[in-house]
Enzyme design. Sequence first.
Site, mmCIF file in Angstrom:
data_model
loop_
_atom_site.group_PDB
_atom_site.id
_atom_site.type_symbol
_atom_site.label_atom_id
_atom_site.label_comp_id
_atom_site.label_asym_id
_atom_site.label_seq_id
_atom_site.Cartn_x
_atom_site.Cartn_y
_atom_site.Cartn_z
ATOM 1 N N TYR A 261 1.081 -1.242 -0.043
ATOM 2 C CA TYR A 261 0.026 -0.012 -0.169
ATOM 3 C C TYR A 261 0.994 1.086 0.064
ATOM 4 O O TYR A 261 2.056 1.146 0.452
ATOM 5 C CB TYR A 261 -1.080 -0.015 1.002
ATOM 6 N N CYS A 262 0.252 2.292 -0.761
ATOM 7 C CA CYS A 262 0.905 3.559 -0.693
ATOM 8 C C CYS A 262 2.531 3.359 -1.373
ATOM 9 O O CYS A 262 3.587 3.818 -0.745
ATOM 10 C CB CYS A 262 1.172 4.336 0.713
ATOM 11 N N PRO A 263 2.566 2.755 -2.338
ATOM 12 C CA PRO A 263 3.913 2.402 -3.163
ATOM 13 C C PRO A 263 4.436 3.716 -3.497
ATOM 14 O O PRO A 263 3.872 4.774 -4.045
ATOM 15 C CB PRO A 263 3.477 1.553 -4.391
#
Length: 280
Positions: free
Chosen positions: A146-148
């Site tokens: 997540y949130c790469p």
Amino acid sequence: MTSELLIQPQWRLIDQSSLGPQFDALQSFAIDDTLCTSVGKKESLPTIRSWVHHQTIVLGIQDARLPYLEQGVSFLREQGFRAIVRNSGGLAVVLDEGVLNLSLIFPDTDKGINIDRGYDAMWMLIKEVFQSYDVKIEAKEIVGSYCPGSYDLSIQNKKFAGISQRRVRGGVAVQIYLCVSGSGAKRAQLIKEFYSLALQGEQTKFTYPTIVPETMASLTELVGDDITVASVMLSLYQTLQKFGSSLTPSALNEQEGLLFNQNLQRMYDRNEKALGEFYK
């Protein structure tokens, strides 16, 4: 090689890592904006702030545009999490008592602190803090997390941290969330289900991440040792002192307190607009 940004004669230290569940994440983003202004005006020393928030999902601006956001936020609330929208880019992240956040706040220089230089400083700091462990900490995008981003921090291709930046009035805040303990995959599964409910298969202009929970882990899981927020803070202090820096514990002063109140109201207004009844 240590970033020259980390070699400060004196650091102002604001430790908010043990304030408990009543410490609101909206306050954190208002505090960092306040400190950016003070540091940018050279009214404050370069500052390191540590912070922990309980059971909070921090959404990015793009997340607030999800077509079925209400369903996603309702799910998070059912799981015991509060959702807020931050005042900067990035996407959804999980904050809980096993996640330590650090902010490095510098004055921008005449030449300017470019984005990569700020990211590199935080990466180098984290490598120094955990140098006692025989692990290689890489900075690269971990697809499936997540949130790469290009400065995801990982060990053996499992992400344990993400770095972001915010610039306000001559100040630069480099922020990191560190998954210290607990299950990285469990946190990722929560965000995966959030996106599933908030998207419901609809095509959007913005491409949201396809999350593979197994791409994420906590430091405790990765190094096989019982790491805690308190032990990371101790290592952080020792690392800064090794750099030759003196640490000055501090709180917001009166002038900063007034600016903080204004910034916090902006965060409340932003969240009321983005989340409606769910922002409370």
